[in-house]
Design an enzyme around this catalytic site. Structure first.
Site, PDB file in Angstrom:
ATOM      1  N   TYR A 137       0.840  -1.210   0.000  1.00 14.18           N
ATOM      2  CA  TYR A 137       0.000   0.000   0.000  1.00 14.18           C
ATOM      3  C   TYR A 137       0.872   1.256   0.000  1.00 14.18           C
ATOM      4  O   TYR A 137       1.888   1.299   0.685  1.00 14.18           O
ATOM      5  CB  TYR A 137      -0.899   0.010   1.239  1.00 14.18           C
ATOM      6  CG  TYR A 137      -1.787   1.230   1.303  1.00 14.18           C
ATOM      7  CD1 TYR A 137      -2.982   1.255   0.594  1.00 14.18           C
ATOM      8  CD2 TYR A 137      -1.422   2.358   2.029  1.00 14.18           C
ATOM      9  CE1 TYR A 137      -3.798   2.376   0.619  1.00 14.18           C
ATOM     10  CE2 TYR A 137      -2.233   3.483   2.063  1.00 14.18           C
ATOM     11  CZ  TYR A 137      -3.422   3.480   1.359  1.00 14.18           C
ATOM     12  OH  TYR A 137      -4.224   4.595   1.378  1.00 14.18           O
ATOM     13  N   TRP A 182       1.278   5.653  -1.716  1.00 13.06           N
ATOM     14  CA  TRP A 182       0.981   6.658  -2.747  1.00 13.06           C
ATOM     15  C   TRP A 182       2.053   6.780  -3.808  1.00 13.06           C
ATOM     16  O   TRP A 182       1.823   7.356  -4.859  1.00 13.06           O
ATOM     17  CB  TRP A 182       0.757   8.023  -2.080  1.00 13.06           C
ATOM     18  CG  TRP A 182      -0.657   8.246  -1.673  1.00 13.06           C
ATOM     19  CD1 TRP A 182      -1.416   7.429  -0.879  1.00 13.06           C
ATOM     20  CD2 TRP A 182      -1.492   9.356  -2.034  1.00 13.06           C
ATOM     21  NE1 TRP A 182      -2.673   7.976  -0.717  1.00 13.06           N
ATOM     22  CE2 TRP A 182      -2.736   9.167  -1.411  1.00 13.06           C
ATOM     23  CE3 TRP A 182      -1.294  10.508  -2.799  1.00 13.06           C
ATOM     24  CZ2 TRP A 182      -3.794  10.074  -1.537  1.00 13.06           C
ATOM     25  CZ3 TRP A 182      -2.344  11.411  -2.926  1.00 13.06           C
ATOM     26  CH2 TRP A 182      -3.583  11.178  -2.299  1.00 13.06           C
TER      27      TRP A 182
END
Ligand code: MGD
Ligand code: MGD
Ligand code: MO
Length: 760
Positions: free
Chosen positions: A105, A107
């Protein structure tokens, strides 16, 4: 000049003699973000990882004992790839692909092709699959509960009532969790124009009154002249119940809308009036929990009923214990007001949580780098990482089904930083030692890199070519490489192509294309989808030459659930009843005591209502000077530190009680751990609250104290409930004191020890 697109906007890198000297703002952007300035001092710095690394203890076969505290041995790409491929093959042969955790996970960076998650997932799928993670850290509870209430995730991050239908329509904008402009700097995938500030000011100019409900006064732009109401953190559900009680008992609830568009109001009402539990949820009841006056609640409820009212919920409220409840209660309150589907009324979550929220979305989505499919079925809810590592084989509930945690032997992370995002980092640091092998792709010596056995160093966006598309904005950017990669670092794509070929599926991974081939290919697909919707894009060569392409979308602004409101029979919601489910029989059927079938007030695990004397509620919100932990060593981020540490804001009265002055180094403790911070005294912070943003790079000393101010050593790692299993970072109570003696030096921006020796 060449443009680059980041999650925080467009900027033009200025390079002299092969060095980045400035990031010029885009003139087209009404409110440019200075987060781009963090590239300065970061791109070229001793903190870049210049070549592949193998952890010293891994080479000695320590089984992970020193992982996260160890020295590293630099090596060649060939050697690192070989070691890793051999070990990975052995793990798969012995334990299968269910022993690989590839959730990864995070960005990473903007750019459609060099999207680290797509890259790693494509690679792991070709390798036979991996255990994935589901939902996001941003809004896991909303993602899971909203489909039970309204049948979809509309109004969570996309399809909100757009600004065009707020400006000139909304009379009262009630913002639970505020509308922090700092967060609108950012949007996943990139921002072209930062327009939220001007939209909000236009609303104010057209007569909208704003109410900021939350612990920070400056979570709403001062120019909006808002009212500030500061309930005790994590008590918004009680406040909303108090408001609902007034609406119901004063005949202000819209019974016609409730009858035609919802189910379950009767059952909820029985709870609201105390018929089921003997506790009427009066404003006086809510007052004892929230610390607000009951008169204030009565007045607000009446104003809400009288006005065209937008109820807005910041995602932060559902990143808290029982985070499903504020979402459910928000929709219930909006249904009682009966303005759902009307311009300027109803509800929305995430306004000002990202720049794109409130932008009417394009009627199509842009192509992504294809990932193939994952043969492994097993998954975890994203925030359950620590539980998975600590309790392999243990069962867990999630959204009506029971699952089992896998036994992970290999973790591979690319483009995320769990030593930023996960709660209770000291626990994560401990259980992270259990797997056999940890592989990390990372450009910088931050905590996730230091917690690897094998580091594959990767480039930053300005060191490669990419296709940039600001997702909800019609703007395509040719992100041209402006700098040579630092050291021997490589693009994620090239790294994974190399490992794929070592593992025997190189051709399948690359399909014979290099990066420019892929950009041309993905751009071609973009042209095809855009044309289908009546938008013509230039051909690739023209686009690449021009550097940017912007077009004006023709989108009819639509209020959230507009069609359903007009005709619920012709446009039913995809819920079991076709209506808004104030009570969900399906959720009730799961039998979860921590998430029953209708909105319910639960006392949070930690809050000011059950905390010992002297406790403060920690608000670990998003940082204003960076994106999460990214480029924390950069210029703009460092300029905001206090004595080199994460700023920790508190009310002067709380500081006074503790003998803390502006600029002091303070010690913050919780039941999980402790860190240092730099004090700022501010009347914009409610008494009883400590605000310290996320993102300071982890910097644990030998005793486990974080010297730099990474709040996730303090936070609680507890799921929202058995329904969503979401993160609860905003449910944390801390104790604060002035640090005695000399403050230790911050070491977060010093690389680890490197041991140079020949490896073959
Ligand atoms: N206490 C608390 N904790 C929180 C939150 C909170 O409110 N409070 N919020 C949560 C939320 S909403 C989120 S979304 C998460 C965010 O958590 P993350 O998304 O994990 O945080 P980032 O710092 O963005 O991590 C991205 C990492 O990718 C690296 N990177 C950048 N570009 C590239 C690239 O091209 N390739 C590779 N391989 N790596 C790259 C960066 O250096 C960085 O280490 O944090 C969560 N954690
Ligand atoms: N500059 C910048 N912008 C970002 C990000 C970033 O890292 N940097 N991250 C992006 C990401 S990934 C996300 S998910 C969004 C997150 O967007 P949000 O979830 O909205 O972000 P936060 O900053 O955590 O919280 C916003 C405010 O909610 C209030 N709040 C917290 N708890 C409570 C509560 O119990 N009750 C009430 N009433 N208010 C409360 C706090 O005052 C806090 O400042 O931001 C995005 N925008
Ligand atoms: Mo997020």
């Amino acid at each position: 000049m060449n443009a680059t697109l980041s999650h925080w906007g467009i900027a033009y890198p200025v390079v002299e003699d092969g060095r980045l000297v400035a990031m010029s703002p885009s003139e087209d952007d009404p409110n440019h973000s200075h987060i781009s300035d963090n590239y300065l001092d970061a791109v070229h710095s001793p903190m870049r990882i210049e070549q592949p690394m193998i952890r010293r203890g891994y080479l000695a076969g320590d089984g992970g004992a020193a992982r996260g505290e160890d020295a590293f041995v630099p090596t060649s790409w060939e050697h690192a790839t070989r070691v890793l491929a051999e070990h990975m093959r052995a793990i798969i042969a012995e334990s299968g692909n269910e022993a690989i955790f590839g959730g990864s996970y995070g960005w990473a960076s903007a750019g459609r092709f060099h999207h680290a998650q797509s890259q790693i997932h494509r690679f792991l799928n070709l390798a036979g699959g991996y255990v994935r993670s589901v939902n996001t850290h941003s809004h896991a509870a909303a993602e899971v509960v909203l489909p039970h209430i309204i049948g979809s995730q509309d109004g969570m991050a996309d399809n909100q009532t757009p600004w065009e239908l707020i400006v000139g329509h909304t009379e009262l904008f009630v913002a639970f969790g505020g509308l922090p402009l700092k967060n609108t700097q950012v949007s996943a995938g990139g921002v072209s124009r930062h327009r939220v500030r001007d939209q909000l000011r236009a609303a104010r100019a057209s007569g909208t009154r704003f109410v900021n409900i939350g612990p920070l006064r400056d979570d709403v732009d001062a120019a909006l002249d808002s009212e500030w109401i500061a309930p005790r953190p994590n008590t918004d559900v009680a406040l909303m119940l108090g408001l609902a009680y007034v609406l119901d008992t004063e005949g202000l609830a819209n019974r016609a809308f409730l009858d035609s568009h919802t189910v379950g109001y009767g059952s909820f009402r029985a709870y609201l009036l105390g018929e089921t539990d003997g506790v009427p949820k009066t404003p006086e009841w809510a007052s004892a929990i929230t610390g607000l006056s009951s008169d204030l609640m009565r007045d607000l409820a009446r104003r809400m009923a009288k006005s065209r009212t937008m109820l807005s919920l910041s995602w932060s409220l559902q990143r808290a214990d029982h985070g499903e409840q504020p979402v459910w209660m928000l929709v219930t309150l909006a249904a009682m007001l009966g303005q759902i589907g009307l311009p300027g009324g109803g509800f929305g979550t995430g306004y000002a949580g990202a720049n794109r929220v409130g932008n009417a979305p394009l009627p199509f989505s842009w192509p992504a780098f294809p990932q193939f499919s994952n043969p492994v079925r097993r998954f975890i809810p994203v925030a359950r990482l620590g539980d998975m590592l600590e309790h392999p084989g243990a069962p867990f509930d999630y959204n009506g089904a029971r699952h089992v945690y896998p036994d992970i032997r290999l973790i591979w992370w690319a483009g995320g930083n769990p030593f930023h995002h996960q709660q209770d980092l000291k626990r994560l640091h401990r259980v992270w030692k259990k797997p056999d092998l940890v592989v990390v792709q990372e450009p910088l010596w931050n905590a996730i890199a230091r917690h690897a056995d094998i580091i594959l160093p990767c480039t930053l966006p300005i060191e490669r070519n990419d296709l940039g598309i600001a997702k909800a904005e019609p703007h395509l950017v040719a992100m041209k490489q402006v700098l040579a990669p630092v050291g021997q670092s490589r693009n994620d794509y090239d790294i994974l192509a190399m490992v794929s070929s070592e593992l025997g599926f190189g051709e399948q991974f690359t399909e014979g294309r290099n990066d420019m081939d892929w950009l041309r290919h993905m751009y071609g697909e973009s042209v095809t989808v855009a044309v289908r919707h009546g938008y013509n894009l230039p051909d690739f060569e023209t686009f690449w030459e021009m550097g940017e392409h912007r077009f004006e979308p023709r989108i009819e602004p639509k209020a959230l659930m507009q069609d359903f409101r007009r005709n619920p029979l012709a446009h039913p919601l995809p819920t079991p009843s076709g209506r808004i489910e104030i009570r969900s029989e399906r959720v009730a059927g799961f039998g979860y005591d921590d998430c029953p079938g209708q909105p319910t007030w639960f006392e949070p695990a930690e809050w000011l209502g059950n905390a010992p004397e002297g406790a403060l509620h920690l608000i670990s919100n998003q940082p204003s000077r960076k994106l999460h932990s990214q480029l924390d060593l950069g210029r703009h981020s460092r300029d905001g530190k206090i004595s080199g540490r994460e700023p920790a804001r508190l009310h002067p009265s709380e500081a006074g009680k503790r003998g803390i002055r502006d600029g002091d180094v303070i010690l913050v403790r919780s039941a999980r751990g402790s860190c240092l911070g730099g004090a700022i005294l501010s009347n914009d912070v409610a008494p009883g609250v400590l605000q310290m943003s996320t993102g300071a790079w982890l910097d644990l000393d030998a005793d486990g104290l974080d010297r730099h101010g990474n709040v996730n050593v303090l936070t609680l790692d507890k799921p929202t409930s058995r329904l969503a299993q979401g993160p609860t970072a905003h449910t944390t109570v801390v104790f604060v004191e002035k640090l005695k003696g000399e403050a230790p030096e911050v070491r977060a921006f010093e690389p680890p020890e490197l041991e140079y020796r020949k490896l073959t």
